[in-house]
Design a protein around this motif. Structure first.
Motif, PDB file in Angstrom:
ATOM      1  N   ASN A 161      43.028  46.235  32.768  1.00 12.43           N
ATOM      2  CA  ASN A 161      44.304  46.353  33.491  1.00 12.43           C
ATOM      3  C   ASN A 161      44.229  47.437  34.553  1.00 12.43           C
ATOM      4  O   ASN A 161      44.726  47.257  35.667  1.00 12.43           O
ATOM      5  N   GLY A 162      43.619  48.563  34.222  1.00 12.03           N
ATOM      6  CA  GLY A 162      43.489  49.654  35.191  1.00 12.03           C
ATOM      7  C   GLY A 162      42.648  49.257  36.388  1.00 12.03           C
ATOM      8  O   GLY A 162      42.998  49.553  37.537  1.00 12.03           O
ATOM      9  N   ILE A 163      41.538  48.574  36.130  1.00  7.90           N
ATOM     10  CA  ILE A 163      40.681  48.108  37.225  1.00  7.90           C
ATOM     11  C   ILE A 163      41.454  47.133  38.112  1.00  7.90           C
ATOM     12  O   ILE A 163      41.430  47.238  39.336  1.00  7.90           O
ATOM     13  N   ALA A 164      42.166  46.207  37.480  1.00  8.93           N
ATOM     14  CA  ALA A 164      42.950  45.226  38.254  1.00  8.93           C
ATOM     15  C   ALA A 164      44.036  45.923  39.070  1.00  8.93           C
ATOM     16  O   ALA A 164      44.272  45.563  40.230  1.00  8.93           O
ATOM     17  N   GLN A 165      44.689  46.909  38.466  1.00  6.95           N
ATOM     18  CA  GLN A 165      45.744  47.629  39.191  1.00  6.95           C
ATOM     19  C   GLN A 165      45.194  48.279  40.455  1.00  6.95           C
ATOM     20  O   GLN A 165      45.811  48.208  41.512  1.00  6.95           O
ATOM     21  N   ARG A 166      44.030  48.894  40.347  1.00  6.78           N
ATOM     22  CA  ARG A 166      43.442  49.585  41.498  1.00  6.78           C
ATOM     23  C   ARG A 166      42.877  48.598  42.517  1.00  6.78           C
ATOM     24  O   ARG A 166      43.169  48.684  43.700  1.00  6.78           O
ATOM     25  N   MET A 201      34.619  36.839  38.506  1.00  7.23           N
ATOM     26  CA  MET A 201      35.634  35.888  38.068  1.00  7.23           C
ATOM     27  C   MET A 201      36.658  35.645  39.177  1.00  7.23           C
ATOM     28  O   MET A 201      37.077  34.508  39.413  1.00  7.23           O
ATOM     29  N   ALA A 202      37.039  36.712  39.879  1.00  4.90           N
ATOM     30  CA  ALA A 202      38.061  36.601  40.919  1.00  4.90           C
ATOM     31  C   ALA A 202      37.535  35.874  42.150  1.00  4.90           C
ATOM     32  O   ALA A 202      38.211  35.008  42.697  1.00  4.90           O
ATOM     33  N   VAL A 203      36.334  36.214  42.589  1.00  9.54           N
ATOM     34  CA  VAL A 203      35.768  35.592  43.789  1.00  9.54           C
ATOM     35  C   VAL A 203      35.601  34.089  43.583  1.00  9.54           C
ATOM     36  O   VAL A 203      35.871  33.297  44.479  1.00  9.54           O
ATOM     37  N   ARG A 207      40.968  36.605  27.665  1.00  8.54           N
ATOM     38  CA  ARG A 207      42.427  36.783  27.530  1.00  8.54           C
ATOM     39  C   ARG A 207      43.008  37.419  28.785  1.00  8.54           C
ATOM     40  O   ARG A 207      44.056  37.009  29.288  1.00  8.54           O
ATOM     41  N   PHE A 208      42.325  38.439  29.292  1.00 10.20           N
ATOM     42  CA  PHE A 208      42.799  39.116  30.495  1.00 10.20           C
ATOM     43  C   PHE A 208      42.878  38.128  31.662  1.00 10.20           C
ATOM     44  O   PHE A 208      43.869  38.071  32.380  1.00 10.20           O
ATOM     45  N   TRP A 209      41.808  37.343  31.854  1.00  8.67           N
ATOM     46  CA  TRP A 209      41.757  36.427  32.990  1.00  8.67           C
ATOM     47  C   TRP A 209      42.828  35.348  32.876  1.00  8.67           C
ATOM     48  O   TRP A 209      43.441  34.968  33.868  1.00  8.67           O
ATOM     49  N   LYS A 210      43.063  34.874  31.677  1.00 11.16           N
ATOM     50  CA  LYS A 210      44.096  33.850  31.472  1.00 11.16           C
ATOM     51  C   LYS A 210      45.470  34.394  31.892  1.00 11.16           C
ATOM     52  O   LYS A 210      46.258  33.699  32.521  1.00 11.16           O
ATOM     53  N   HIS A 221      45.998  37.014  34.015  1.00  7.67           N
ATOM     54  CA  HIS A 221      46.062  37.619  35.349  1.00  7.67           C
ATOM     55  C   HIS A 221      45.492  36.766  36.476  1.00  7.67           C
ATOM     56  O   HIS A 221      45.571  37.173  37.639  1.00  7.67           O
ATOM     57  N   ARG A 222      44.918  35.630  36.188  1.00  9.11           N
ATOM     58  CA  ARG A 222      44.222  34.844  37.210  1.00  9.11           C
ATOM     59  C   ARG A 222      45.105  34.559  38.431  1.00  9.11           C
ATOM     60  O   ARG A 222      44.705  34.814  39.571  1.00  9.11           O
ATOM     61  N   THR A 223      46.295  34.066  38.203  1.00 11.88           N
ATOM     62  CA  THR A 223      47.172  33.697  39.315  1.00 11.88           C
ATOM     63  C   THR A 223      47.542  34.911  40.157  1.00 11.88           C
ATOM     64  O   THR A 223      47.486  34.858  41.390  1.00 11.88           O
ATOM     65  N   ARG A 224      47.859  36.005  39.498  1.00 12.64           N
ATOM     66  CA  ARG A 224      48.265  37.205  40.240  1.00 12.64           C
ATOM     67  C   ARG A 224      47.094  37.789  41.035  1.00 12.64           C
ATOM     68  O   ARG A 224      47.271  38.225  42.175  1.00 12.64           O
ATOM     69  N   VAL A 225      45.895  37.798  40.433  1.00 15.04           N
ATOM     70  CA  VAL A 225      44.714  38.299  41.143  1.00 15.04           C
ATOM     71  C   VAL A 225      44.420  37.408  42.341  1.00 15.04           C
ATOM     72  O   VAL A 225      44.149  37.889  43.447  1.00 15.04           O
TER      73      VAL A 225
END
Length: 187
Positions: free
Chosen positions: A15-20, A60-62, A94-97, A99-103
């Motif tokens: 979550n911290g990495i995604a936030q930054r 995962m994001a790219v 679990r994280f990707w499921k 946060h995928r749309t928001r990322v």
């Protein structure tokens, strides 16, 4: 740490990495994450874990991985020497499921130029008679561009082109496409 604590800590790190990286929270630093989530871990160990998780999230994001791609990717990572544990893979899934749309939306907004083209309408008019009564068949292309910045009202730009100008624009667009293709194929 117990397994439950490890999972909770890893979720906090992700979550911290995604936030930054994806949500623009520059105040969340690697040092802050270490001090808040992994205070007992050495700096070197934390840095390695942080970089590994950031790299996996980036991959995962790219790729904007769907569930099938994610499963294959994480399975490969668990089998790879120096990869991730099954618990880490489960936490990443679990994280990707969640946060995928928001990322994805964040990456799209970061890559969008402003002002953006929101709409384009065009038509070709042919004047059949002039004001002096002489017949004329000169076509004129009328182009209306709707431009706007995120969260602001649109601005409209109307352009009028004769046949020569249309051909010049098409030639320039072909040059731009050729340049883009050469860059893409060399990357």
């Amino acid at each position: 740490m117990s397994d439950a604590e490890n999972v909770k800590a890893l979720n906090g790190l992700l979550n911290g990495i995604a936030q930054r990286v994806y949500y623009g929270k520059s105040e969340i630093s690697e040092e802050l994450l270490k001090n808040e989530i992994y205070p007992d871990m050495s700096q070197e160990e934390f840095h390695a874990l942080h970089d590994k998780m950031r790299g996996l999230l980036k991959s995962m994001a790219v790729a904007d991985m769907d569930q099938t791609q994610l499963d294959a990717f994480l399975t490969a990572q668990t089998r790879k020497h120096g990869g991730v544990s099954a618990e880490q893979a489960a936490a990443l899934a679990r994280f990707w499921k969640a946060h995928r749309t928001r990322v994805r939306d964040s990456l799209l907004s970061q890559s969008r130029w402003e002002p953006a083209l929101r709409a384009l309408d065009w038509r070709v008019d042919v004047q059949t008679a002039s004001s002096r009564g002489r017949a004329s068949s000169t076509p004129v292309a009328l182009v209306e561009l709707e431009l706007g910045r995120n969260g602001q009202d649109s601005e409209f730009l109307c352009l009028e082109f004769d046949e020569l100008r249309v051909n010049q624009v098409l030639k320039k667009l072909a040059e731009i496409q050729k340049n883009i293709d050469s860059i893409v194929h060399h990357s």
